[in-house]
Write an enzyme that holds these catalytic residues in place. Structure first.
Site, mmCIF file in Angstrom:
data_model
loop_
_atom_site.group_PDB
_atom_site.id
_atom_site.type_symbol
_atom_site.label_atom_id
_atom_site.label_comp_id
_atom_site.label_asym_id
_atom_site.label_seq_id
_atom_site.Cartn_x
_atom_site.Cartn_y
_atom_site.Cartn_z
ATOM 1 N N ASP A 1 0.734 -1.515 -0.329
ATOM 2 C CA ASP A 1 0.600 0.210 -0.365
ATOM 3 C C ASP A 1 0.248 1.689 -0.334
ATOM 4 O O ASP A 1 1.975 1.675 0.400
ATOM 5 C CB ASP A 1 -0.629 0.474 1.479
ATOM 6 C CG ASP A 1 -1.801 -1.178 1.692
ATOM 7 O OD1 ASP A 1 -1.498 -1.763 0.828
ATOM 8 O OD2 ASP A 1 -2.248 -1.067 2.519
ATOM 9 N N GLU B 1 -10.476 -3.057 4.253
ATOM 10 C CA GLU B 1 -9.426 -2.726 4.200
ATOM 11 C C GLU B 1 -9.251 -0.696 3.581
ATOM 12 O O GLU B 1 -9.300 -0.410 3.480
ATOM 13 C CB GLU B 1 -7.987 -3.230 3.712
ATOM 14 C CG GLU B 1 -8.186 -5.069 4.395
ATOM 15 C CD GLU B 1 -7.281 -5.452 3.529
ATOM 16 O OE1 GLU B 1 -5.999 -5.817 4.809
ATOM 17 O OE2 GLU B 1 -6.610 -5.652 2.749
HETATM 18 C C1 FRU Z 1 -3.886 -3.684 2.712
HETATM 19 C C2 FRU Z 1 -2.848 -4.547 4.135
HETATM 20 C C3 FRU Z 1 -3.085 -3.350 5.020
HETATM 21 C C4 FRU Z 1 -2.154 -3.093 5.684
HETATM 22 C C5 FRU Z 1 -1.560 -3.522 5.202
HETATM 23 C C6 FRU Z 1 -0.213 -4.433 5.529
HETATM 24 O O1 FRU Z 1 -3.487 -4.323 1.765
HETATM 25 O O2 FRU Z 1 -3.113 -5.478 4.378
HETATM 26 O O3 FRU Z 1 -5.028 -3.458 5.915
HETATM 27 O O4 FRU Z 1 -2.303 -2.494 6.267
HETATM 28 O O5 FRU Z 1 -1.719 -4.054 4.132
HETATM 29 O O6 FRU Z 1 0.855 -4.553 4.760
#
Ligand code: FRU
Length: 498
Positions: free
Chosen positions: A43, A218
């Site tokens: 992300d 998310e």
């Molecule tokens: C989304 C996610 C988030 C988390 C991060 C961990 O892609 O799963 O929810 O904070 O990636 O790398």
């Protein structure tokens, strides 16, 4: 023997180091999209504009080219096109990984971390992750994001839950307080909190379950979007990611509650391709700038296996949002941010308007270009453009006029066997109406990323492909009837990394 062994170990070290060196000329490496020099990213985090710089932080594994040891990587840009890498910003420590989150500029020093006559503190609020608990943590920077200190009384928000993450914080000017959107992934809920000082947070309300609940929620975001034909009017848009795709709701936020004004039984997405995830918008943009979102151009179904090294994963182009009301629905208009055009090579190819029936190869070979085209599709067939053409391989950007759908299809591309989910997820489509019989496309192809914007942003789609280096052809096509192609222009694109 000893000499031989030390020479051998030097040789192995050299190979290992070599594998770690980024040239930005590697096969599949995007040239006008952001990617880390080496190792894994997912992300985008903490997107914020401050003192003439756009910051991108990103989920990063500093040690390996796969997910793990999550840490915030960091880069800055003056134009959101060219990027300068900076040292890792916030590190995994004491068994707490640094998961996704947000960054704000605390101009009024509400947090009290600022120092007399010093710059406004930059505050990062992120999820501290352990195997048993996710809670919200804070770190601050007093030097424009170059170095970060974790707050000594972390966490700042803790529900003692295993899944509670991805805070997005913004200043709610009307109420003179900070608002945080954060998710309870399994419950399909976004919670809204407010705070006067970024340290103490109280619950305002909850939104959800709603729309797409087929996967965990998310990375929420809540922001204002100008109405396209009435730019002084804003609506509020709530976005989140659902395992492998994103969705949005449009309506009002009164400082406490978000109310969706779109039909509740329909799902709306900012992008309908397989590779658009965890997008968030920039904080602290100059007033009157439309919201700008960057997303991760990958998909958890196969992300760890994509065949790229020494890095893995890239970000989408920055995208600008506005809203249009069509038949009592608020629809996001998604456009690439102006600026990427500066990478167009001066000479471009423009084709005369003409009818296409079957396949027609264009006299230009490239895996790195931008293309505009206008199609008046045949009434019952498919038409569009094939990219990465060669040796019976190609990816299709097409329009099916029988079903009135825009689609991307990578089933005929090379190199799919690295992961069976990738091979299975080959065709993506979304409804798109012709406008007076026309489909207008803007297509970006950047070595392994295809991004398409249709009918002035009424649909956007992103898809990764991993073509052989020789598959460089571009072909217009119209199956099952003739289509009329006009305004076809192709610009080869320069690299933003040279
Ligand atoms: C989304 C996610 C988030 C988390 C991060 C961990 O892609 O799963 O929810 O904070 O990636 O790398």
């Amino acid at each position: 023997m000893k000499n031989f062994l030390s020479a051998f170990s030097l040789f192995i070290t050299c190979i290992a180091l070599h594998a770690q060196t980024a040239t930005y000329k590697e096969q599949y490496r995007p040239q006008f999209h952001f990617s880390p020099a080496i190792n894994w990213t997912n992300d985008p985090n903490g997107l914020v504009y401050n003192n003439g710089e756009y910051h991108i932080f990103y989920q990063h594994n500093p040690f390996e080219n796969k997910w793990g040891h999550m840490t915030w990587g960091h880069a800055v840009s003056k134009d959101l096109v060219h990027w300068q890498h900076l040292p890792v910003a916030i590190k995994e420590e004491n068994g707490i990984m640094i998961f996704s989150g947000t960054c704000v500029v605390d101009k009024n020093n509400t947090s009290g971390f600022g120092q007399k006559n010093g710059p406004a503190p930059m505050i990062a609020i992120y999820t501290g992750h352990t195997d048993t608990i996710q809670s919200q943590h804070l770190a601050y920077s007093l030097d424009n994001g170059r170095t970060w200190t974790k707050y000594k009384n972390n966490p700042i928000l803790n529900l003692h839950k295993k899944d509670f993450r991805d805070p997005k914080v913004f200043w709610y000017a009307k109420g003179k307080y900070w608002v945080m959107a954060v998710v309870l992934p399994q419950e399909h809920k976004v919670q809204f909190y407010h705070s006067k000082n970024l340290l103490h947070w109280d619950l305002l309300s909850e939104f959800g379950p709603a729309g797409d609940t087929t996967g965990i929620w998310e990375c929420p975001d809540l922001f204002q979007v100008p109405v396209a034909d009435d730019p002084l009017k804003n609506k509020w848009v709530l976005t989140m990611s659902i395992s492998t795709a994103m969705q949005y709701f449009a309506g009002e936020f009164d400082g406490v509650v978000f109310t969706n004004e779109n039909p509740a039984d329909k799902i709306y997405r900012p992008d309908y391709g397989p590779d658009f995830y965890a997008g968030i918008t920039y904080n602290n943009l100059p007033i009157l700038r439309k919201p700008v979102m960057i997303a991760w151009a990958n998909n958890w179904e196969y992300a760890n296996d994509i065949p790229t090294k020494p890095w893995k994963s890239a970000m989408t182009l920055p995208r600008v949002f506005s809203l249009s009301k069509l038949n009592s629905e608020w629809l996001l208009r998604v456009q690439p941010l102006e600026g990427v055009e500066k990478l167009r090579e001066k000479d471009f190819m423009a084709l005369e308007s003409h009818i296409v029936n079957g396949n027609e190869n264009i006299n230009l070979k490239s895996q790195q270009f931008e293309m505009e085209l206008d199609i008046q599709p045949s009434s019952n067939g498919t038409s569009g453009v094939k990219l990465a053409v060669g040796n019976n391989h190609y990816a299709e950007v097409g329009y099916n006029s029988a079903t009135q759908k825009l689609y991307l299809d990578r089933s005929n591309c090379a190199n799919q066997s690295f992961n069976k989910n990738f091979a299975n997820l080959f065709h993506f489509e979304t409804p798109l109406n012709e406008i007076n019989g026309h489909i207008k496309l803007r297509v970006f192809f950047d070595n392994s990323i295809i991004e398409v914007f249709a009918n002035d942003g009424l649909a956007a789609m992103t898809m990764q492909v991993f073509p052989d280096a020789a598959d460089k052809g571009i072909t217009l096509f119209s199956n099952n009837g003739s289509s009329f192609f006009s305004n076809v222009k192709i610009w080869k694109m320069k690299s933003a990394w040279e």
